[in-house]
Design an enzyme around this catalytic site. Sequence first.
Site, mmCIF file in Angstrom:
data_model
loop_
_atom_site.group_PDB
_atom_site.id
_atom_site.type_symbol
_atom_site.label_atom_id
_atom_site.label_comp_id
_atom_site.label_asym_id
_atom_site.label_seq_id
_atom_site.Cartn_x
_atom_site.Cartn_y
_atom_site.Cartn_z
ATOM 1 N N HIS A 79 0.805 -1.275 -0.247
ATOM 2 C CA HIS A 79 0.026 0.152 -0.076
ATOM 3 C C HIS A 79 0.951 1.326 0.044
ATOM 4 O O HIS A 79 0.516 2.165 0.678
ATOM 5 C CB HIS A 79 -0.830 0.028 1.146
ATOM 6 C CG HIS A 79 -2.126 -1.058 1.035
ATOM 7 N ND1 HIS A 79 -3.259 -1.096 0.726
ATOM 8 C CD2 HIS A 79 -1.977 -2.325 1.673
ATOM 9 C CE1 HIS A 79 -3.751 -2.134 0.830
ATOM 10 N NE2 HIS A 79 -3.017 -3.143 1.397
ATOM 11 N N ASN A 152 -10.146 -2.773 2.573
ATOM 12 C CA ASN A 152 -9.956 -2.952 1.202
ATOM 13 C C ASN A 152 -10.993 -2.744 0.299
ATOM 14 O O ASN A 152 -12.353 -2.673 0.984
ATOM 15 C CB ASN A 152 -9.273 -4.244 0.640
ATOM 16 C CG ASN A 152 -7.825 -4.368 0.957
ATOM 17 O OD1 ASN A 152 -7.117 -3.359 1.241
ATOM 18 N ND2 ASN A 152 -7.488 -5.762 1.059
ATOM 19 N N HIS A 343 -3.753 0.999 11.930
ATOM 20 C CA HIS A 343 -3.676 -0.450 12.770
ATOM 21 C C HIS A 343 -4.854 -0.807 12.983
ATOM 22 O O HIS A 343 -5.828 -0.217 13.830
ATOM 23 C CB HIS A 343 -2.860 -0.026 13.979
ATOM 24 C CG HIS A 343 -2.150 -1.259 14.651
ATOM 25 N ND1 HIS A 343 -3.019 -2.496 14.638
ATOM 26 C CD2 HIS A 343 -1.143 -1.648 15.250
ATOM 27 C CE1 HIS A 343 -2.470 -3.148 15.394
ATOM 28 N NE2 HIS A 343 -1.294 -2.786 15.799
ATOM 29 N N TYR A 366 1.224 -4.339 12.086
ATOM 30 C CA TYR A 366 0.903 -2.947 11.673
ATOM 31 C C TYR A 366 1.836 -1.877 12.677
ATOM 32 O O TYR A 366 2.537 -1.196 12.396
ATOM 33 C CB TYR A 366 -0.496 -2.534 11.853
ATOM 34 C CG TYR A 366 -0.989 -2.986 10.679
ATOM 35 C CD1 TYR A 366 -1.425 -4.415 10.564
ATOM 36 C CD2 TYR A 366 -1.492 -2.014 9.585
ATOM 37 C CE1 TYR A 366 -2.002 -4.763 9.351
ATOM 38 C CE2 TYR A 366 -2.009 -2.542 8.384
ATOM 39 C CZ TYR A 366 -2.543 -3.991 8.266
ATOM 40 O OH TYR A 366 -3.006 -4.350 7.294
HETATM 41 FE FE1 HDD Z 1 -2.258 -4.838 5.705
HETATM 42 C C1 HDD Z 1 -0.922 -1.774 5.337
HETATM 43 C C2 HDD Z 1 -5.426 -3.664 4.316
HETATM 44 C C3 HDD Z 1 -3.547 -8.036 5.567
HETATM 45 C C4 HDD Z 1 0.501 -5.897 7.075
HETATM 46 N N1 HDD Z 1 -2.960 -2.894 4.800
HETATM 47 C C5 HDD Z 1 -2.213 -1.761 4.792
HETATM 48 C C6 HDD Z 1 -3.083 -0.863 4.181
HETATM 49 C C7 HDD Z 1 -4.490 -1.350 3.938
HETATM 50 C C8 HDD Z 1 -4.195 -2.801 4.305
HETATM 51 C C9 HDD Z 1 -5.508 -0.690 3.546
HETATM 52 C C10 HDD Z 1 -2.603 0.622 3.836
HETATM 53 C C11 HDD Z 1 -2.873 1.341 5.405
HETATM 54 C C12 HDD Z 1 -2.439 2.914 5.039
HETATM 55 O O1 HDD Z 1 -3.196 3.517 4.148
HETATM 56 O O2 HDD Z 1 -1.488 3.256 5.485
HETATM 57 N N2 HDD Z 1 -4.177 -5.414 4.920
HETATM 58 C C13 HDD Z 1 -5.340 -5.086 4.418
HETATM 59 C C14 HDD Z 1 -6.300 -5.839 4.597
HETATM 60 C C15 HDD Z 1 -6.022 -6.967 4.895
HETATM 61 C C16 HDD Z 1 -4.513 -7.148 5.078
HETATM 62 C C17 HDD Z 1 -7.701 -5.352 4.095
HETATM 63 C C18 HDD Z 1 -6.526 -8.627 4.808
HETATM 64 C C19 HDD Z 1 -8.058 -8.442 5.231
HETATM 65 N N3 HDD Z 1 -1.756 -6.707 6.094
HETATM 66 C C20 HDD Z 1 -2.387 -7.813 6.136
HETATM 67 C C21 HDD Z 1 -1.728 -8.819 6.729
HETATM 68 C C22 HDD Z 1 -0.493 -8.242 7.226
HETATM 69 C C23 HDD Z 1 -0.730 -7.062 6.713
HETATM 70 C C24 HDD Z 1 -2.322 -10.243 6.983
HETATM 71 C C25 HDD Z 1 0.753 -9.182 7.717
HETATM 72 C C26 HDD Z 1 0.208 -9.903 8.730
HETATM 73 N N4 HDD Z 1 -0.538 -4.164 5.717
HETATM 74 C C27 HDD Z 1 0.228 -4.692 6.771
HETATM 75 C C28 HDD Z 1 1.634 -3.899 7.065
HETATM 76 C C29 HDD Z 1 1.067 -2.259 6.305
HETATM 77 C C30 HDD Z 1 -0.072 -2.844 5.727
HETATM 78 C C31 HDD Z 1 2.859 -4.381 6.348
HETATM 79 C C32 HDD Z 1 2.225 -1.872 5.451
HETATM 80 C C33 HDD Z 1 2.182 -0.067 5.816
HETATM 81 C C34 HDD Z 1 1.403 -0.241 7.073
HETATM 82 O O3 HDD Z 1 1.090 -1.459 7.329
HETATM 83 O O4 HDD Z 1 1.056 0.817 7.592
HETATM 84 O O5 HDD Z 1 1.648 -3.811 8.340
#
Ligand code: HDD
Length: 697
Positions: A79, A152, A343, A366
Amino acid sequence: MTQNNKKNEVIKNSKNMQLNEYRVNNNGQSMTTNQGLRVSEDEHSLKAGVRGPTLMEDFHFREKMTHFDHERIPERIVHARGFGAHGYFELYEPLTGITKAKFLNDTSLKTPVFVRFSTVAGSRGSSDTVRDVRGFSTKFYTDEGNYDLVGNNMPVFFIQDAMKFPDFIHAVKPEPHNEIPQAASAHDTFWDFVANNTESAHMIMWAMSDRSLPRSFRMMEGFGVHTFRFVNEEGKSHFVKFHWKPVLGTHSLVWDETQKIAGKDPDFNRRDLWDAIESGNYPEFEFGVQLLKEEDEFKFDFDILDATKLWPEEMIPVQIIGKMTLNRNTDNFFAETEQVAFHPGHLVPGIDFSNDPLLQGRLFSYTDTQISRLGGPNFAEIPINRPIAPVHNNQRDGMHRMTINQGPVSYHKNSLAGNSPEPAPEKKGGYAHYAEKVEGHKIQARSDSFKDHFSQATLFWNSMSAVEKEHIVNAFRFELGKVKSKEIRQNVVDVFSHVAEDLAEQIASGIGAKATEGKATGVTASSPALSQENSIKTARTRKVAILVDNGFYDNEIKQVLQALAKAGVTADIISTKLGPIASENGAVLEPDYALLTSDSLLYDAVYIARGRTSVDQLLADPKSIDFVKEAFQHYKTIAAVGEGNELLAAAGIKLDASSAADRGIISAADTYDLHAFTKGFVMAIAQHRHWHRKLRS
Ligand code: HDD
């Protein structure tokens, strides 16, 4: 002012007012260093003689350069490309007895929000219109603390357990040996993952559908994806799924168009959001919940803890309980959109987790990612992340600490500070985790109830219209057509043979593979709510390109512009060149764009004005013909009056009186009923696209 209204105003403005503390305006100010010293020179470094070496003692040069050298922070691992805006949330219906969350109980509140939309796979500088899932994250600044809904634009996910998230992301990101391709899933590692991890089948159906190509962030649904819990005052719980429904309906671009827009205007979606807010067309999303009683947890043929499953809306209706309006753009992209930290574990009393293993894993990731992206544990103090609720605890120090905590006491329990800050009992708003009873062996395994990977993929396929199905098949053919390994292509067809025979056959026949018969789930049910063709249709906020040049008819343009404005449609005047153009009676119009800097790709509809000289000048520029041709190929509404019809003909668009209107071509002769014409035009624009039009007819 009543008490409630007063409260409203405070809540509505409090985040904005809090940000005021940090806003800096340089207008009319002298330039200074970061130490507040006024600077007398900002173009020439200090040198030993005008042609001599630069001197180390030039502190202003050193400070300016050092700051510049560190202006970037790590982009989000997923993202990375996103765009944010401020707004507020209003509740229509209190959820009394369902959740004790205050912002979901008091209809007089306006809760400030910050929303960030994003793509998943691409880097920060990638294009907006790639085929991808869109992130839809909302931070509610409630007076009980921040609540983040990190969702999402699709209701399910690729995997069932967070343990697999790094693998899935590694597979979809550019391949590690050469970092190709950028922001695209059409490559071998992604499809190898899909072939070997069949739990992704349902989400792949969504990703190959038009949902991956939103016309606008304003025209996307949002989903919390996981099953969460609501908890009421008595500690009773309901399961809940969260939904955002765009007031303008859910609509998509077409694939050919998205690829070209990626070059013409890589900022297409973010520009659309920015412009809509600047022009007062505030994006609105209704908030909905699907509720399930605790005792009904096992009543379905899917597991409600499995994030690859949705709850069909026909089975469990979405109750609309409120609305979010986005009404303010950011002051500074970096400070707000780049530094915002969402988060799924930022909760308020009344909302809790389920045991969905994907959600549980997210709860770790997160905070961990914020620490490396935002440089330490104090990211909650960054202005965009600060709650409007007061913060009191014994956490101290760390990188970039802003708070100046007073007094010697930084531990609990204590006597020296009268034992403050003191945990608040649940009755006084303290968060208490839902007391779910849990028993079991420690085990690394997945429940058998997660094993059906295909039934809902079939449900999705069954729910699509013929046009949507065609788009899905073409998407598979495109993506797999870019996969070099024949084995992977065949393996993917084998997987989708489980979903539907006709789907697998159509994919296979386009990529030199073979479908297998007799494996499909046989599910015959469909869910009409899943088809975008059943979504709201309106012309409001759509964009029309008006093709016109010297010699136009002033009165006609004026009246059409008025009629469009009345329907909430925006219009740009596009001419062969920039600079004023004159009508046949000398009235002057200032074009917004020249053909060179514009494209029908960037509009929902085209209107070709009448006027002999005007149309002759347009006809003399081949770009105007491409403009119209492409609008037609992308199923857009095209209106032409009088001589303007010649441009239709030049673009190879043959009019068939019986079916022309049906195909979204609104054609009028020189003398015509302007009212009926504009009415038909607006109605055609509201259709979004005219899918039944045959290409190059
Ligand atoms: Fe995630 C970012 C949505 C599964 C780990 N995720 C992130 C963002 C969105 C989502 C919208 C961007 C937030 C922003 O605008 O700053 N993610 C989802 C959805 C998931 C999902 C809807 C499943 C239903 N994500 C998911 C899993 C993991 C992560 C299973 C790890 C175990 N996601 C992250 C992250 C991020 C992230 C690596 C990257 C940047 C951030 O968090 O702030 O922690």
